[in-house]
Design a protein around this motif. Structure first.
Motif, PDB file in Angstrom:
ATOM      1  N   ARG A 220      -4.309   2.459  -1.269  1.00 15.09           N
ATOM      2  CA  ARG A 220      -2.742   2.008  -0.914  1.00 15.09           C
ATOM      3  C   ARG A 220      -2.786   1.524   0.522  1.00 15.09           C
ATOM      4  O   ARG A 220      -3.322   2.303   1.483  1.00 15.09           O
ATOM      5  CB  ARG A 220      -2.124   3.202  -1.260  1.00 15.09           C
ATOM      6  CG  ARG A 220      -0.562   3.337  -0.613  1.00 15.09           C
ATOM      7  CD  ARG A 220       0.276   4.412  -1.031  1.00 15.09           C
ATOM      8  NE  ARG A 220       0.498   4.600  -2.245  1.00 15.09           N
ATOM      9  CZ  ARG A 220       1.590   3.774  -2.965  1.00 15.09           C
ATOM     10  NH1 ARG A 220       2.054   2.987  -2.105  1.00 15.09           N
ATOM     11  NH2 ARG A 220       1.781   4.004  -4.287  1.00 15.09           N
ATOM     12  N   PHE A 221      -2.094   0.509   0.779  1.00 17.00           N
ATOM     13  CA  PHE A 221      -1.956  -0.001   2.047  1.00 17.00           C
ATOM     14  C   PHE A 221      -0.555   0.336   2.701  1.00 17.00           C
ATOM     15  O   PHE A 221      -0.567   0.213   3.843  1.00 17.00           O
ATOM     16  CB  PHE A 221      -1.906  -1.586   1.675  1.00 17.00           C
ATOM     17  CG  PHE A 221      -2.861  -2.350   0.854  1.00 17.00           C
ATOM     18  CD1 PHE A 221      -4.138  -1.640   0.640  1.00 17.00           C
ATOM     19  CD2 PHE A 221      -2.477  -3.355   0.216  1.00 17.00           C
ATOM     20  CE1 PHE A 221      -5.022  -2.090   0.146  1.00 17.00           C
ATOM     21  CE2 PHE A 221      -3.489  -3.916  -0.768  1.00 17.00           C
ATOM     22  CZ  PHE A 221      -4.857  -3.339  -0.792  1.00 17.00           C
ATOM     23  N   GLU A 222       0.185   0.446   1.995  1.00 17.75           N
ATOM     24  CA  GLU A 222       1.640   0.923   2.421  1.00 17.75           C
ATOM     25  C   GLU A 222       2.445   1.679   1.477  1.00 17.75           C
ATOM     26  O   GLU A 222       2.111   1.893   0.277  1.00 17.75           O
ATOM     27  CB  GLU A 222       2.493  -0.513   2.845  1.00 17.75           C
ATOM     28  CG  GLU A 222       2.670  -1.176   1.543  1.00 17.75           C
ATOM     29  CD  GLU A 222       3.012  -2.719   1.792  1.00 17.75           C
ATOM     30  OE1 GLU A 222       4.065  -3.195   1.551  1.00 17.75           O
ATOM     31  OE2 GLU A 222       2.487  -3.342   2.878  1.00 17.75           O
ATOM     32  N   GLY A 223       3.622   2.099   1.815  1.00 14.55           N
ATOM     33  CA  GLY A 223       4.344   3.069   1.012  1.00 14.55           C
ATOM     34  C   GLY A 223       3.812   4.633   0.740  1.00 14.55           C
ATOM     35  O   GLY A 223       2.773   4.810   1.226  1.00 14.55           O
ATOM     36  N   GLU A 224       4.802   5.225   0.129  1.00 13.52           N
ATOM     37  CA  GLU A 224       4.191   6.494  -0.169  1.00 13.52           C
ATOM     38  C   GLU A 224       3.824   6.875  -1.503  1.00 13.52           C
ATOM     39  O   GLU A 224       3.874   5.853  -2.567  1.00 13.52           O
ATOM     40  CB  GLU A 224       5.516   7.601  -0.343  1.00 13.52           C
ATOM     41  CG  GLU A 224       6.290   7.651   1.247  1.00 13.52           C
ATOM     42  CD  GLU A 224       5.583   8.213   2.163  1.00 13.52           C
ATOM     43  OE1 GLU A 224       4.707   9.111   2.006  1.00 13.52           O
ATOM     44  OE2 GLU A 224       5.385   7.673   3.540  1.00 13.52           O
ATOM     45  N   ARG A 225       2.743   7.629  -1.717  1.00 21.09           N
ATOM     46  CA  ARG A 225       1.951   8.038  -2.973  1.00 21.09           C
ATOM     47  C   ARG A 225       2.862   8.536  -3.954  1.00 21.09           C
ATOM     48  O   ARG A 225       3.631   9.223  -3.799  1.00 21.09           O
ATOM     49  CB  ARG A 225       0.715   9.032  -2.725  1.00 21.09           C
ATOM     50  CG  ARG A 225      -0.007   9.295  -3.976  1.00 21.09           C
ATOM     51  CD  ARG A 225      -1.115  10.256  -3.719  1.00 21.09           C
ATOM     52  NE  ARG A 225      -1.690  10.766  -4.817  1.00 21.09           N
ATOM     53  CZ  ARG A 225      -1.131  11.599  -5.755  1.00 21.09           C
ATOM     54  NH1 ARG A 225      -0.051  12.469  -5.230  1.00 21.09           N
ATOM     55  NH2 ARG A 225      -1.628  11.964  -6.848  1.00 21.09           N
ATOM     56  N   VAL A 226       2.763   7.898  -5.159  1.00 21.35           N
ATOM     57  CA  VAL A 226       3.526   8.501  -6.420  1.00 21.35           C
ATOM     58  C   VAL A 226       2.768   9.336  -7.076  1.00 21.35           C
ATOM     59  O   VAL A 226       1.541   9.254  -7.345  1.00 21.35           O
ATOM     60  CB  VAL A 226       4.029   7.492  -7.033  1.00 21.35           C
ATOM     61  CG1 VAL A 226       4.900   7.871  -8.087  1.00 21.35           C
ATOM     62  CG2 VAL A 226       4.748   6.251  -6.489  1.00 21.35           C
TER      63      VAL A 226
END
Length: 403
Positions: A220-226
């Motif tokens: 993951r490069f950006e954002g929150e883990r789902v």
């Protein structure tokens, strides 16, 4: 009188199995063979960047394992996998929000083998399998080789549509749904949490196995883990979670794993006994040693940082490379970007012309279980440097403009 013996006519050999005659090879492998020339900038493969492998760390793990207990490392092992590796994998899965014991895990020879084992354990010829549209190519191969009837589920940029899924489940009575919900191959899209919860509810309400494949989720490069679909309430007993070291450690190790309910996991273990007895012992022990002595998460973070720069380089050059009216995804991680050209472009027909400009992509058509979209293509952005990506996109633009 000389007696001439009768001429014998050879009896034809029995034919190949029907599934071997009807399921083709991988179009990606075919393209890579054609574009193996070193001067070709190849966006077609799904290869991690080899210069980012922690070669010394992996080598040291092998050296330590062989120096300390070569007899064990070079010996047969249990089908389920080395206990030390299963425990380490269970710990990593638990730390990400899905309580898991070592006994919940089966080590596989790459997560691709997990698909074959699940097909052997779950599918009879003619059974229906639901897949995303478009879908990971090798999953289509694995299910097709098992004789399954493969039906695509309608969706959008967020993945499978839960309403359409339920309608298909009720009508088709499938055995399973296969999905790559995070940084999907080929589109790079990620299914949001609400969509995952809705799909888990459909599976529970309608009686459906879900195969949740997660080879890219750590990149993951950006954002929150789902959260995984498997982590939602009521889902753990009907979701098979697949993982792999191929994208975060090294694909040459051929180490994957599946987490499944006990009955299905035992059936997969029986299928694995018939396939290869067990995954190579030395590779398992070296991976476990690496996890114990190195910081894999820190390594993955470094790799993801480089991959983000390469994704950004590709995004920056697409507008100049692709025809006016094209659209493309902006993945938050993973390895792939999906583009759609305006009609009447046909990316399969265009590929030979583009390859003459020493650049390659994968046409989108083979990723579809149903009617393909001929205007689509997949680009892998992780294998080349930003400078090489810029040059490759320049060549791609030239090839497309030469129509």
């Amino acid at each position: 009188m000389t007696v001439v013996p009768p001429v014998s006519v050879p009896v034809p050999l029995p034919p190949l199995a029907a599934r071997a005659r009807t399921v083709g090879g991988s179009p990606v492998r075919d393209i890579l063979a054609v574009t193996a020339r070193p001067e070709v900038i190849n966006f077609a493969g799904g290869l991690p960047a080899p210069e980012l492998f922690d070669a010394e760390g992996i080598a040291e793990a092998f050296r330590a394992v062989l120096a300390e207990d070569a007899g064990r490392a070079l010996q047969y092992s249990t089908t389920e996998g080395e206990p030390v590796l299963r425990a380490a994998l269970a710990g990593r899965v638990s730390a990400r929000g899905l309580p898991t014991d070592a006994d919940d895990v089966l080590v596989t020879t790459g997560s691709q083998q997990a698909l074959s084992l699940l097909a052997a354990a779950l599918l009879e010829p003619g059974d229906t399998v639901l897949v995303e549209s478009p879908c990971y190519l090798a999953a289509l191969q694995a299910f097709g080789l098992a004789g399954a009837r493969i039906v695509p589920v309608p969706g959008d940029e967020e993945g499978v549509d839960p309403v359409a899924l339920e309608e298909l489940v009720l009508r088709e009575r499938p055995k399973l749904l296969y999905t790559v919900p995070t940084f999907q191959n080929p589109t790079g899209r990620t299914m949001p949490a609400g969509r995952r919860a809705a799909i888990a509810e459909v599976a529970e309400r309608c009686g459906l196995w879900i195969v949740e494949d997660d080879p890219y989720g750590e990149l993951r490069f950006e954002g929150e883990r789902v959260p995984w679909i498997a982590s939602y309430e009521g889902a753990a007993e009907r979701v098979v979670l697949l993982g792999s070291f191929s994208k975060v450690m090294a694909p040459g190790l051929r180490l994957g794993w599946l987490r499944a309910p006990a009955g299905l996991r035992r059936a997969c273990a029986v299928a694995k006994q018939a396939a290869d007895l067990h995954t190579p012992t030395v590779n398992q022990l070296a991976a476990a040693r690496y996890l114990a002595e190195r910081d894999l998460d820190a390594h993955v973070a470094r790799v993801a940082g480089v991959y983000r720069e390469r994704r950004d380089a590709m995004l920056a050059g697409l507008a100049d490379a692709l025809p006016v009216g094209s659209t493309w995804s902006r993945p938050e991680g993973g390895m792939f970007l999906w583009a759609r050209l305006p009609e009447p472009y046909d990316t399969t027909a265009l590929l030979p012309q583009v390859v003459r400009h020493d650049v390659a992509y994968v046409p989108g058509a083979p990723f579809y279980a149903g009617t393909p979209d001929p205007t689509t293509l997949r680009l892998c952005f992780v294998t080349q440097t930003p400078r090489e990506i810029g040059e490759g996109l320049r060549r791609l633009g030239e090839g497309l403009r030469a129509v």
